[in-house]
Design a protein around this motif. Structure first.
Motif, PDB file in Angstrom:
ATOM      1  N   PRO A 176       0.821  -1.211   0.000  1.00  0.00           N
ATOM      2  CA  PRO A 176       0.000   0.000   0.000  1.00  0.00           C
ATOM      3  C   PRO A 176       0.859   1.266   0.000  1.00  0.00           C
ATOM      4  CG  PRO A 176      -0.800  -1.572   1.642  1.00  0.00           C
ATOM      5  CD  PRO A 176       0.530  -2.082   1.159  1.00  0.00           C
ATOM      6  N   ALA A 177       0.700   2.076  -1.017  1.00  0.00           N
ATOM      7  CA  ALA A 177       1.513   3.288  -1.155  1.00  0.00           C
ATOM      8  C   ALA A 177       0.679   4.378  -1.805  1.00  0.00           C
ATOM      9  CB  ALA A 177       2.763   3.004  -1.997  1.00  0.00           C
ATOM     10  N   TRP A 178       0.931   5.617  -1.392  1.00  0.00           N
ATOM     11  CA  TRP A 178       0.226   6.744  -2.006  1.00  0.00           C
ATOM     12  C   TRP A 178       1.106   7.975  -1.994  1.00  0.00           C
ATOM     13  CZ3 TRP A 178       0.013   6.207   3.202  1.00  0.00           C
ATOM     14  CH2 TRP A 178      -0.160   7.330   4.002  1.00  0.00           C
ATOM     15  N   PHE A 179       0.734   8.940  -2.836  1.00  0.00           N
ATOM     16  CA  PHE A 179       1.464  10.202  -2.979  1.00  0.00           C
ATOM     17  C   PHE A 179       0.698  11.321  -2.304  1.00  0.00           C
ATOM     18  CE2 PHE A 179       1.245  14.252  -5.254  1.00  0.00           C
ATOM     19  CZ  PHE A 179       2.520  14.734  -5.034  1.00  0.00           C
ATOM     20  N   GLU A 180       1.428  12.247  -1.676  1.00  0.00           N
ATOM     21  CA  GLU A 180       0.855  13.493  -1.187  1.00  0.00           C
ATOM     22  C   GLU A 180       1.794  14.650  -1.521  1.00  0.00           C
ATOM     23  OE1 GLU A 180      -1.993  14.185   0.122  1.00  0.00           O
ATOM     24  OE2 GLU A 180      -2.750  12.163   0.550  1.00  0.00           O
ATOM     25  N   GLU A 181       1.203  15.762  -1.931  1.00  0.00           N
ATOM     26  CA  GLU A 181       2.000  16.982  -2.057  1.00  0.00           C
ATOM     27  C   GLU A 181       2.522  17.317  -0.660  1.00  0.00           C
ATOM     28  OE1 GLU A 181       3.301  20.973  -2.160  1.00  0.00           O
ATOM     29  OE2 GLU A 181       1.587  20.322  -0.976  1.00  0.00           O
ATOM     30  N   ALA A 182       3.803  17.632  -0.550  1.00  0.00           N
ATOM     31  CA  ALA A 182       4.448  17.714   0.761  1.00  0.00           C
ATOM     32  C   ALA A 182       3.835  18.778   1.661  1.00  0.00           C
ATOM     33  CB  ALA A 182       5.945  17.971   0.585  1.00  0.00           C
ATOM     34  N   GLY A 183       3.435  19.913   1.101  1.00  0.00           N
ATOM     35  CA  GLY A 183       2.808  20.936   1.924  1.00  0.00           C
ATOM     36  C   GLY A 183       1.455  20.492   2.442  1.00  0.00           C
ATOM     37  N   GLU A 184       0.658  19.888   1.580  1.00  0.00           N
ATOM     38  CA  GLU A 184      -0.671  19.421   1.963  1.00  0.00           C
ATOM     39  C   GLU A 184      -0.576  18.330   3.033  1.00  0.00           C
ATOM     40  OE1 GLU A 184      -4.918  18.876   1.785  1.00  0.00           O
ATOM     41  OE2 GLU A 184      -3.534  20.530   1.369  1.00  0.00           O
ATOM     42  N   PHE A 185       0.475  17.532   2.982  1.00  0.00           N
ATOM     43  CA  PHE A 185       0.637  16.444   3.939  1.00  0.00           C
ATOM     44  C   PHE A 185       0.650  16.950   5.376  1.00  0.00           C
ATOM     45  CE2 PHE A 185       3.455  13.535   6.348  1.00  0.00           C
ATOM     46  CZ  PHE A 185       2.767  12.350   6.186  1.00  0.00           C
ATOM     47  N   ARG A 186       1.215  18.117   5.587  1.00  0.00           N
ATOM     48  CA  ARG A 186       1.323  18.657   6.948  1.00  0.00           C
ATOM     49  C   ARG A 186      -0.018  19.140   7.482  1.00  0.00           C
ATOM     50  NH1 ARG A 186       3.654  22.859   7.884  1.00  0.00           N
ATOM     51  NH2 ARG A 186       4.447  22.350   9.960  1.00  0.00           N
ATOM     52  N   HIS A 187      -1.023  19.310   6.598  1.00  0.00           N
ATOM     53  CA  HIS A 187      -2.318  19.818   7.030  1.00  0.00           C
ATOM     54  C   HIS A 187      -3.240  18.660   7.433  1.00  0.00           C
ATOM     55  CE1 HIS A 187      -2.021  24.191   6.014  1.00  0.00           C
ATOM     56  NE2 HIS A 187      -0.955  23.711   5.373  1.00  0.00           N
ATOM     57  N   GLY A 188      -2.753  17.829   8.338  1.00  0.00           N
ATOM     58  CA  GLY A 188      -3.584  16.780   8.894  1.00  0.00           C
ATOM     59  C   GLY A 188      -3.153  15.367   8.569  1.00  0.00           C
ATOM     60  N   ILE A 189      -2.681  15.124   7.343  1.00  0.00           N
ATOM     61  CA  ILE A 189      -2.363  13.751   6.940  1.00  0.00           C
ATOM     62  C   ILE A 189      -1.155  13.216   7.706  1.00  0.00           C
ATOM     63  CG2 ILE A 189      -1.893  12.252   4.951  1.00  0.00           C
ATOM     64  CD1 ILE A 189      -3.121  14.517   3.216  1.00  0.00           C
ATOM     65  N   ILE A 190      -0.317  14.117   8.186  1.00  0.00           N
ATOM     66  CA  ILE A 190       0.858  13.696   8.961  1.00  0.00           C
ATOM     67  C   ILE A 190       0.454  12.927  10.213  1.00  0.00           C
ATOM     68  CG2 ILE A 190       1.033  15.812  10.340  1.00  0.00           C
ATOM     69  CD1 ILE A 190       4.114  15.601   9.939  1.00  0.00           C
TER      70      ILE A 190
END
Length: 367
Positions: free
Chosen positions: A235-249
């Motif tokens: 299982p793998a997925w991509f996130e834009e690095a800035g968006e990742f910090r807005h909760g997905i982290i």
């Protein structure tokens, strides 16, 4: 050696041939297109599915920076959801390595009655997508044996050439960085054994992998996540690095492998900060970066893989290579034949069930 490994090793030679022979045939196609007269594009929409879409995303970012009104979209979204729906005066760049991807074919059929100029970027002429396009930019690279490897990089290089020319830039402004990227790729190939070993030694307690990037190299990060799924069956997925910090982290931790692709560019320091945040969660952090950033990433707690410094628009090629090899080793460790599909054909020609390989959840003996 698996067919996937052969495709990975064949990339430098395939891309050198693309650089040598591509511009002449692409210029002929663009000359014929311009010969039809009319103004330039009101807007440029690049579309595709899978790896073709990822290459479109990377190229669209470069085109916008070069002053062109460009956007990238999944062909399926254009087909069914409408945005950014091509309108009269737009140029649609349809990227399909096979020229047979069902969503791209159906989109072009739907647009046939509109005043939309269609350009195809495809492996060879004579396929459905090429047949419905006003101009065709062919890759002419040896076909991959399933998973997109050579075709991804070739599509990206071709789209960057197209963007250069539409922006009024001379071919030399594409030629030099394209050559640098291929030389960087070639220089990294001797490290294949190291990255294979890294994949084979991957912690079996991991639950997921996320790839993180900003800007044009996000094309490689998206492709790296796809390889995690296609090759390692993980299982793998991509996130834009800035968006990742807005909760997905919040998903980060010891069981999530975080992979950062960090080229030279104005946001490199932000990626180093993100690596430090991730390390504090206990997540294993793997990063590709030019040497000048690799030490900072190690200090932040990441395992840093140095890659040669090339212009950011072309950096997807060298940054992706470690993940190509890593997922091969990971597939072997998990008991799968690297690059062999279990449930799908290599070209998706139907939007519903179609004959394909039988399910094989346990042994990796798929197609």
């Amino acid at each position: 050696m698996s067919e996937l490994e052969r495709d990975i090793r064949a990339q430098p030679a395939a891309f050198r041939e693309l650089i040598r022979s591509g511009p002449d045939r692409w210029e002929r196609a663009l000359t014929a297109l311009r010969g039809a007269g009319g103004p330039g594009p009101r807007r440029i929409v690049l579309c595709g599915m899978g790896s073709s879409y990822f290459a479109s995303v990377g190229a669209a970012a470069a085109l916008r920076r070069w002053g062109l009104p460009a956007a990238a979209a999944l062909a399926s979204e254009l087909l069914y959801d409408g945005g950014p729906d091509p309108e009269p005066g737009d140029w649609l760049v349809a990227v399909s390595q096979s020229g047979e991807s069902v969503e791209v074919v159906r989109l072009l059929e739907r647009l046939a009655s509109r005043d939309v100029t269609v350009l195809a970027v495809t492996s060879r002429d004579g396929n459905p997508v090429a047949g419905m396009s006003r101009a065709v930019l062919t890759l002419e690279t040896p076909p991959d044996h399933g998973v997109a490897v050579k075709s991804f990089g070739a599509s990206l290089l071709t789209l960057l050439y197209l963007g250069n020319r539409l922006a009024g830039r001379p071919p030399a402004e594409w030629l030099e960085p394209a050559r640098d990227a291929v030389e960087a790729l070639d220089s990294l190939m001797p490290s294949a054994a190291e990255w294979l070993a890294l994949g084979r030694a991957m912690d079996p307690r991991l639950h997921a992998m996320v790839t993180l990037a900003r800007g044009p190299v996000a094309a490689a990060a998206r492709e790296a996540a796809l390889l995690g799924n296609e090759v390692a069956k993980f299982p793998a997925w991509f996130e834009e690095a800035g968006e990742f910090r807005h909760g997905i982290i919040e998903l980060a931790g010891p069981h999530t492998l975080a992979c950062l692709l960090v080229p030279s560019g104005p946001t490199g320091h932000l990626q180093v900060s993100l690596a430090r945040e991730l390390a504090r969660t206990g997540a294993p952090v793997l990063a590709t970066a030019p040497p000048r950033l690799a030490d900072a990433l190690r200090d932040a707690g990441a395992r840093a893989i140095p890659v040669p410094d090339v212009p950011e628009d072309y950096a997807a090629l060298p940054h992706l290579l470690p993940f190509q090899w890593l997922t091969v080793g990971w597939a072997e460790a998990r008991g799968f034949v690297p690059g062999r599909f279990r449930y799908i054909p290599s070209v998706i020609r139907s939007e519903g069930p179609e004959p394909g390989p039988s399910p094989d959840p346990g042994g990796g003996e798929g197609r």
